[in-house]
Motif scaffolding. Structure first.
Motif, mmCIF file in Angstrom:
data_model
loop_
_atom_site.group_PDB
_atom_site.id
_atom_site.type_symbol
_atom_site.label_atom_id
_atom_site.label_comp_id
_atom_site.label_asym_id
_atom_site.label_seq_id
_atom_site.Cartn_x
_atom_site.Cartn_y
_atom_site.Cartn_z
ATOM 1 N N GLY A 45 0.783 -1.241 0.000
ATOM 2 C CA GLY A 45 0.000 0.000 0.000
ATOM 3 C C GLY A 45 0.805 1.276 0.000
ATOM 4 O O GLY A 45 0.256 2.361 0.194
ATOM 5 N N ASP A 46 2.125 1.170 -0.245
ATOM 6 C CA ASP A 46 2.936 2.386 -0.219
ATOM 7 C C ASP A 46 3.094 3.052 -1.584
ATOM 8 O O ASP A 46 3.464 4.219 -1.648
ATOM 9 N N ALA A 51 -3.141 0.128 -8.236
ATOM 10 C CA ALA A 51 -4.467 0.733 -8.077
ATOM 11 C C ALA A 51 -5.456 0.219 -9.127
ATOM 12 O O ALA A 51 -5.114 0.075 -10.302
ATOM 13 N N LYS A 57 -14.390 3.113 -6.945
ATOM 14 C CA LYS A 57 -13.469 3.785 -6.022
ATOM 15 C C LYS A 57 -12.051 3.247 -6.196
ATOM 16 O O LYS A 57 -11.855 2.033 -6.283
ATOM 17 N N ALA A 58 -11.085 4.162 -6.211
ATOM 18 C CA ALA A 58 -9.693 3.728 -6.393
ATOM 19 C C ALA A 58 -9.165 3.112 -5.112
ATOM 20 O O ALA A 58 -9.248 3.719 -4.041
ATOM 21 N N VAL A 59 -8.639 1.903 -5.231
ATOM 22 C CA VAL A 59 -8.071 1.212 -4.065
ATOM 23 C C VAL A 59 -6.772 0.520 -4.475
ATOM 24 O O VAL A 59 -6.522 0.286 -5.654
ATOM 25 N N ASN A 60 -5.940 0.220 -3.477
ATOM 26 C CA ASN A 60 -4.757 -0.608 -3.724
ATOM 27 C C ASN A 60 -5.223 -2.063 -3.789
ATOM 28 O O ASN A 60 -5.732 -2.591 -2.797
ATOM 29 N N CYS A 62 -3.458 -4.588 -3.764
ATOM 30 C CA CYS A 62 -2.626 -5.422 -2.875
ATOM 31 C C CYS A 62 -3.140 -5.397 -1.445
ATOM 32 O O CYS A 62 -2.754 -6.223 -0.635
ATOM 33 N N LEU A 63 -3.978 -4.417 -1.105
ATOM 34 C CA LEU A 63 -4.512 -4.322 0.258
ATOM 35 C C LEU A 63 -5.991 -4.684 0.291
ATOM 36 O O LEU A 63 -6.725 -4.269 1.177
ATOM 37 N N ILE A 111 -6.004 6.299 -10.947
ATOM 38 C CA ILE A 111 -6.347 7.288 -9.919
ATOM 39 C C ILE A 111 -6.814 8.589 -10.592
ATOM 40 O O ILE A 111 -7.740 9.255 -10.110
ATOM 41 N N GLU A 129 -2.615 16.256 -4.394
ATOM 42 C CA GLU A 129 -3.205 15.468 -3.305
ATOM 43 C C GLU A 129 -3.812 14.171 -3.836
ATOM 44 O O GLU A 129 -3.682 13.119 -3.219
ATOM 45 N N ALA A 130 -4.467 14.262 -5.008
ATOM 46 C CA ALA A 130 -5.120 13.071 -5.567
ATOM 47 C C ALA A 130 -4.112 11.968 -5.870
ATOM 48 O O ALA A 130 -4.403 10.791 -5.679
ATOM 49 N N SER A 132 -1.251 11.519 -4.382
ATOM 50 C CA SER A 132 -0.264 11.428 -3.300
ATOM 51 C C SER A 132 -0.046 9.998 -2.806
ATOM 52 O O SER A 132 0.899 9.750 -2.072
ATOM 53 N N GLY A 133 -0.892 9.057 -3.219
ATOM 54 C CA GLY A 133 -0.656 7.660 -2.841
ATOM 55 C C GLY A 133 0.042 6.883 -3.943
ATOM 56 O O GLY A 133 0.154 5.661 -3.870
ATOM 57 N N SER B 101 -3.039 7.402 2.326
ATOM 58 C CA SER B 101 -3.152 8.063 1.031
ATOM 59 C C SER B 101 -4.603 7.965 0.584
ATOM 60 O O SER B 101 -5.380 7.239 1.188
ATOM 61 N N SER B 190 2.708 12.891 2.410
ATOM 62 C CA SER B 190 1.711 11.867 2.136
ATOM 63 C C SER B 190 2.216 10.520 2.633
ATOM 64 O O SER B 190 3.422 10.318 2.748
#
Lengths: 157, 288
Positions: A45-46, A51, A57-60, A62-63, A111, A129-130, A132-133, B101, B190
Motif C-alpha cells: 500500500g505504499d 491501483a 473507487k480507487a483502491v490498492n 494489494c490491500l 487514480i 493530493e489526488a 499522493s498515494g 493516502s 503523504s
C-alpha cells in the motif's frame, strides 16, 4: 488449501475464479485472470502501482482480499482504455511526456480517472493530493500533473 | 500456518459462534489495510478471517441532539467527505485527511484504525480530545460503552475481548465556542506515519479557558491525554508564560521511544514545539 468461488465483473466482463482466503485482489488479477496491466509494486500500500477501481473507487488491489471483491466491479487500466481505443487521459499522458519507465503509469491513470470523475476543474494542488498515494521515481510528478490538468482543461473546451 | 478460512455474514451470532469455535485463531478484517500487511509479514497467522463488511448498518455518520455517531465500518474517505464532520468537527476531518493516502483512505475504516491501536493511529488523538466513547457488541453478553481514554492499553492492544467488536464511535458535538486543531508531524506529506501528532481543543470564554483537551500520538505506548497540560491551561487566561510552561510540562507527560522514524529525544523536543504552535494557532481562532 480451501478455496472459494468468487464472481467479479472485470472490465465489464463477468469472471468466475477460485481463490484462497489469503490471496489478494492483485494476486488473482495478475496470476489467475491475466490482468498484468495491474502492476505489483511494493505489496503493502505504499506505492499505488496496483491501483484499480473497485465499484468505482480507487483502491490498492494489494490491500484488498480477492474475496472482498466478490460480486463487485473491478476496473483496471485496460478497462479505462487500450491501444486501439485509448482514453483521453492516456492520450494526455503521452502528449505531456508523463510516461518514462511506465511502471507507475497504470496506477496513475486509474487514480486520475477516479479523481477526474469527481473534480472536472482541479487545481494543481488538488491533483498533487489526488496522486499522493502513487509513487513515480522518474518524472518528478510535474509532467503527470500537467497531463491530468490539461486533460481536464481539454475535456471542458 | 494452518489453513485459512473466510467468513462474511450479516449475522452477529454467526460471527460470535465462529469465534468460539476457532479459539483465539479468528481475526476481524474490515478495510484490510493493516491486516493484509500483517499477514504478509507473518506478524499474525489467523485460521479464520471474519470480514465485517457483511454487517449492514455500520456505515454512517449521524448527528442527533448534539451527539455525533459514526458507524465502525465508515471509511476514512467517507469521514473526509462528510459535511457533518467538516462543519462541526474540523480536527477529525484534518486527521482523516492526513491518514495514509487517498487509496488507503477508500478502504481503511474508523473502527479498524482504533481497534489496531497503533500508538500512531491518526484518528485517535482528535477522538480522545473530543472525549469520544466506543460502543461494542459481544457474544453472549451485552455490549458496552468504553471511554476512549480507557480503550488503549499498549501498542496494538485494547481492552476489547476476543469476541467483541466495535459498532460505533460516539461523541458530543463540540460547543460553538470551542476551537481546535490537529497537527501531524510526519517525515513527508503523504503516506506518512506520525512522528508526533497533537490534537488540541480549547473552550474559551473571552480570555479565560474554560476547558482544555490535549491528546498526543506516537509519543507513548498508546495515544495519550496530556492531563497536566490540560489543567495548566484551564481556569485562566492563556498567555505566553502559560504556553511556555505547557511546552515544558508536555516533555514530562510523554514517554517516547526511538525508532526508525525518530529518536525519543527528537520526539520530546518536537512535541514541545508542536504543542506550543497548536495552542497559539487555536488562540488565533482556528475553527474546530
Amino acid at each position: 488449501m480451501k478455496t472459494y468461488l468468487i464472481e467479479i465483473k472485470l472490465n465489464k466482463e463477468l469472471k468466475e475464479v477460485e481463490v484462497t482466503a489469503q490471496e489478494t485482489l492483485l494476486e488473482i488479477l495478475r496470476n489467475k485472470l491475466g490482468a498484468i496491466d495491474v502492476k505489483d509494486g511494493c505489496g503493502k500500500g505504499d506505492c499505488g502501482a496496483c491501483a484499480v477501481l473497485l465499484d468505482g473507487k480507487a483502491v490498492n488491489s494489494c490491500l484488498t482480499l480477492a474475496l472482498q471483491a466478490n460480486g463487485k466491479e473491478v476496473t483496471t487500466l485496460r478497462g479505462i482504455g487500450n491501444e486501439k481505443n485509448p482514453h483521453p487521459i492516456q492520450n494526455s499522458f503521452v502528449k505531456h511526456g508523463a510516461v518514462q519507465c511506465g511502471f507507475c503509469t497504470a496506477g496513475m491513470v486509474v487514480i486520475a480517472k477516479a479523481f477526474l470523475n469527481q473534480n472536472q476543474n482541479p487545481s494543481r494542488q488538488e491533483i498533487r493530493e489526488a496522486i499522493s498515494g502513487n509513487l513515480c521515481r522518474c518524472t518528478g510528478y510535474e509532467k503527470i500533473i500537467d497531463a491530468i490538468q490539461n486533460m481536464a482543461l481539454e475535456s471542458k473546451s | 500456518m494452518g489453513e485459512l478460512e473466510y467468513l462474511i455474514t450479516k449475522d452477529f451470532e454467526e460471527i460470535f459462534s465462529a469465534i468460539e469455535k476457532t479459539k483465539g485463531l479468528a481475526k476481524f478484517i474490515a478495510g484490510g489495510t493493516n491486516i493484509i500487511p500483517y499477514m504478509h509479514a507473518e506478524a499474525i497467522s489467523p485460521e479464520l478471517l471474519i470480514d465485517l463488511n457483511g454487517l449492514e448498518d455500520l456505515k454512517y455518520i449521524r448527528e442527533k441532539n448534539g451527539t455525533i455517531t459514526i458507524g465502525a465500518l465508515t471509511t476514512i474517505s467517507e469521514i473526509v467527505a462528510s459535511e457533518i464532520i467538516g462543519n462541526k468537527c474540523q480536527i477529525l476531518h484534518s486527521a482523516a485527511n492526513s491518514l495514509g493516502s487517498p487509496l488507503t483512505r477508500n478502504r481503511a475504516t474508523i473502527g479498524g484504525n482504533l481497534a489496531d491501536a497503533s500508538p500512531a493511529a491518526d484518528m485517535a488523538p482528535p477522538l480522545l480530545a473530543l472525549e469520544a466513547s466506543i460502543h461494542t457488541k459481544r457474544g453472549g453478553v451485552e455490549g458496552r460503552e468504553i471511554p476512549l481514554d480507557k480503550f488503549f492499553i499498549g501498542p496494538n492492544k485494547t481492552v476489547l475481548a476476543e469476541d467483541e467488536l466495535i459498532t460505533q464511535i460516539r461523541f458530543s458535538k463540540p460547543k460553538d465556542s470551542a476551537r481546535g486543531i490537529f497537527i501531524k508531524l510526519g517525515l513527508r506529506n503523504s503516506l506518512a506515519i506520525s512522528v508526533v501528532s497533537i490534537a488540541v481543543i480549547l473552550d474559551m470564554e473571552g480570555q479565560v479557558c474554560q476547558k482544555a483537551r490535549v491528546a498526543l500520538g506516537a509519543v507513548a505506548p498508546t495515544i495519550i491525554r496530556a492531563f497536566h497540560v490540560e489543567s495548566k491551561l484551564e481556569g485562566g487566561e492563556i498567555n505566553e508564560n502559560i504556553i511556555q510552561e505547557c511546552a515544558e510540562i508536555v516533555k514530562e507527560e510523554i514517554s517516547p521511544i526511538s525508532d526508525i522514524r525518530a529518536s525519543a529525544e527528537y520526539r520530546r523536543l518536537a512535541s514541545s514545539v508542536i504543542l506550543k504552535r497548536a495552542i497559539q494557532q487555536v488562540l488565533k481562532g482556528e475553527v474546530l
